[in-house]
Motif scaffolding. Structure first.
Motif, PDB file in Angstrom:
ATOM      1  N   ASP A  39       0.835  -1.197   0.000  1.00  0.00           N
ATOM      2  CA  ASP A  39       0.000   0.000   0.000  1.00  0.00           C
ATOM      3  C   ASP A  39       0.871   1.249   0.000  1.00  0.00           C
ATOM      4  O   ASP A  39       1.893   1.302   0.686  1.00  0.00           O
ATOM      5  CB  ASP A  39      -0.919   0.022   1.227  1.00  0.00           C
ATOM      6  N   GLY A  40       0.455   2.231  -0.774  1.00  0.00           N
ATOM      7  CA  GLY A  40       1.180   3.489  -0.817  1.00  0.00           C
ATOM      8  C   GLY A  40       1.336   3.987  -2.239  1.00  0.00           C
ATOM      9  O   GLY A  40       0.903   3.361  -3.197  1.00  0.00           O
ATOM     10  N   ASP A  41       1.976   5.141  -2.341  1.00  0.00           N
ATOM     11  CA  ASP A  41       2.200   5.775  -3.636  1.00  0.00           C
ATOM     12  C   ASP A  41       3.600   5.459  -4.138  1.00  0.00           C
ATOM     13  O   ASP A  41       4.578   5.709  -3.443  1.00  0.00           O
ATOM     14  CB  ASP A  41       2.044   7.293  -3.521  1.00  0.00           C
ATOM     15  N   TYR A  42       3.668   4.934  -5.343  1.00  0.00           N
ATOM     16  CA  TYR A  42       4.942   4.652  -5.991  1.00  0.00           C
ATOM     17  C   TYR A  42       5.286   5.808  -6.913  1.00  0.00           C
ATOM     18  O   TYR A  42       4.403   6.503  -7.412  1.00  0.00           O
ATOM     19  CB  TYR A  42       4.862   3.355  -6.797  1.00  0.00           C
ATOM     20  N   MET A  43       6.558   6.007  -7.144  1.00  0.00           N
ATOM     21  CA  MET A  43       6.991   7.055  -8.058  1.00  0.00           C
ATOM     22  C   MET A  43       7.870   6.423  -9.136  1.00  0.00           C
ATOM     23  O   MET A  43       8.778   5.666  -8.820  1.00  0.00           O
ATOM     24  CB  MET A  43       7.791   8.129  -7.320  1.00  0.00           C
ATOM     25  N   PHE A  44       7.545   6.716 -10.387  1.00  0.00           N
ATOM     26  CA  PHE A  44       8.432   6.290 -11.461  1.00  0.00           C
ATOM     27  C   PHE A  44       8.786   7.494 -12.310  1.00  0.00           C
ATOM     28  O   PHE A  44       8.013   8.432 -12.445  1.00  0.00           O
ATOM     29  CB  PHE A  44       7.855   5.139 -12.294  1.00  0.00           C
ATOM     30  N   CYS A  45      10.005   7.462 -12.839  1.00  0.00           N
ATOM     31  CA  CYS A  45      10.543   8.617 -13.544  1.00  0.00           C
ATOM     32  C   CYS A  45      11.311   8.143 -14.774  1.00  0.00           C
ATOM     33  O   CYS A  45      12.113   7.218 -14.687  1.00  0.00           O
ATOM     34  CB  CYS A  45      11.475   9.396 -12.615  1.00  0.00           C
ATOM     35  N   PHE A  46      11.032   8.791 -15.898  1.00  0.00           N
ATOM     36  CA  PHE A  46      11.811   8.597 -17.105  1.00  0.00           C
ATOM     37  C   PHE A  46      12.728   9.806 -17.216  1.00  0.00           C
ATOM     38  O   PHE A  46      12.260  10.936 -17.321  1.00  0.00           O
ATOM     39  CB  PHE A  46      10.906   8.485 -18.337  1.00  0.00           C
ATOM     40  N   ASP A  47      14.022   9.573 -17.195  1.00  0.00           N
ATOM     41  CA  ASP A  47      15.002  10.657 -17.104  1.00  0.00           C
ATOM     42  C   ASP A  47      15.781  10.765 -18.413  1.00  0.00           C
ATOM     43  O   ASP A  47      16.370   9.793 -18.879  1.00  0.00           O
ATOM     44  CB  ASP A  47      15.949  10.372 -15.936  1.00  0.00           C
ATOM     45  N   ASN A  48      15.786  11.971 -18.990  1.00  0.00           N
ATOM     46  CA  ASN A  48      16.500  12.216 -20.240  1.00  0.00           C
ATOM     47  C   ASN A  48      17.515  13.345 -20.066  1.00  0.00           C
ATOM     48  O   ASN A  48      17.859  14.028 -21.018  1.00  0.00           O
ATOM     49  CB  ASN A  48      15.493  12.560 -21.352  1.00  0.00           C
ATOM     50  N   THR A  49      18.020  13.538 -18.844  1.00  0.00           N
ATOM     51  CA  THR A  49      18.933  14.653 -18.603  1.00  0.00           C
ATOM     52  C   THR A  49      20.293  14.451 -19.269  1.00  0.00           C
ATOM     53  O   THR A  49      20.995  15.424 -19.513  1.00  0.00           O
ATOM     54  CB  THR A  49      19.137  14.883 -17.096  1.00  0.00           C
ATOM     55  N   PHE A  50      20.666  13.217 -19.577  1.00  0.00           N
ATOM     56  CA  PHE A  50      21.951  12.975 -20.235  1.00  0.00           C
ATOM     57  C   PHE A  50      21.925  13.416 -21.685  1.00  0.00           C
ATOM     58  O   PHE A  50      22.962  13.577 -22.300  1.00  0.00           O
ATOM     59  CB  PHE A  50      22.362  11.496 -20.132  1.00  0.00           C
ATOM     60  N   SER A  51      20.744  13.610 -22.255  1.00  0.00           N
ATOM     61  CA  SER A  51      20.616  14.029 -23.649  1.00  0.00           C
ATOM     62  C   SER A  51      19.770  15.302 -23.685  1.00  0.00           C
ATOM     63  O   SER A  51      18.585  15.257 -23.988  1.00  0.00           O
ATOM     64  CB  SER A  51      19.967  12.924 -24.469  1.00  0.00           C
ATOM     65  N   THR A  52      20.386  16.417 -23.378  1.00  0.00           N
ATOM     66  CA  THR A  52      19.627  17.663 -23.252  1.00  0.00           C
ATOM     67  C   THR A  52      19.194  18.237 -24.597  1.00  0.00           C
ATOM     68  O   THR A  52      18.270  19.037 -24.653  1.00  0.00           O
ATOM     69  CB  THR A  52      20.464  18.720 -22.509  1.00  0.00           C
ATOM     70  N   ILE A  53      19.836  17.829 -25.670  1.00  0.00           N
ATOM     71  CA  ILE A  53      19.520  18.400 -26.979  1.00  0.00           C
ATOM     72  C   ILE A  53      18.283  17.744 -27.589  1.00  0.00           C
ATOM     73  O   ILE A  53      17.415  18.418 -28.117  1.00  0.00           O
ATOM     74  CB  ILE A  53      20.727  18.253 -27.935  1.00  0.00           C
TER      75      ILE A  53
END
Length: 167
Positions: A39-53
């Motif tokens: 029980d609870g809130d899960y957090m998922f993240c797609f991160d594209n900071t390595f490719s800023t362009i």
């Protein structure tokens, strides 16, 4: 799954309600993860900071199995049924068949959604290849026109009379 964007890769993080990292994928183009939840809130993240362009187009699907099923709803119908044990057995067989069809239909919908994502990614790759082929074809055409003009000029210069003629 990364459908479009440079490199077709992205970082993925999944955090539990307690803040613990459950899954961390670095620069992957696709992945399937199964997690036993609490029980609870899960957090998922797609991160594209390595490719800023470049920007990315992402497809993801969240499938929750046994969400809110305590088994009580399926047993409620049995208290209204009266009759012999044979009748109960047939109704249980029908319920089992219906649940089997429901599970297979759900799996079919999931597979079709995944295939649509694959198709979208492949279409984006094909369109990119199409644009690249068109660009280099135009470059090739331009080079051929320039080379043919230079050849015509060189041939004309071979046959020109360079002596001055007096009239």
């Amino acid at each position: 799954q990364v459908l479009d964007g440079a490199g077709l890769d992205v970082d993925f993080h999944l955090l539990s309600p307690k803040g613990e990292t459950l899954i961390f994928d670095e620069r992957k183009s696709d992945g399937v993860h199964t997690v036993e939840t609490e029980d609870g809130d899960y957090m998922f993240c797609f991160d594209n900071t390595f490719s800023t362009i470049s920007e990315k187009v992402i497809f993801f699907e969240l499938i929750l199995d046994n969400m809110g099923e305590d088994g009580q709803d399926q047993e409620d119908w049995k208290k209204y049924v009266t009759g012999t044990d044979l009748l109960d057995m047939k109704l249980e067989d029908i319920l089992e068949s219906i649940n089997s069809v429901k599970a297979r239909l759900s799996k079919s919908v999931q597979i079709q959604t995944l295939l649509r994502a694959f198709e979208a990614r492949d279409r984006n790759i094909q369109e990119s290849n199409f644009d690249r082929v068109n660009f280099w074809s135009m470059v090739n055409l331009g080079v051929m026109v320039v080379v043919s003009a230079v050849q015509v000029y060189m041939l004309k210069s071979l046959f020109e009379d360079k002596r001055k003629s007096r009239t």
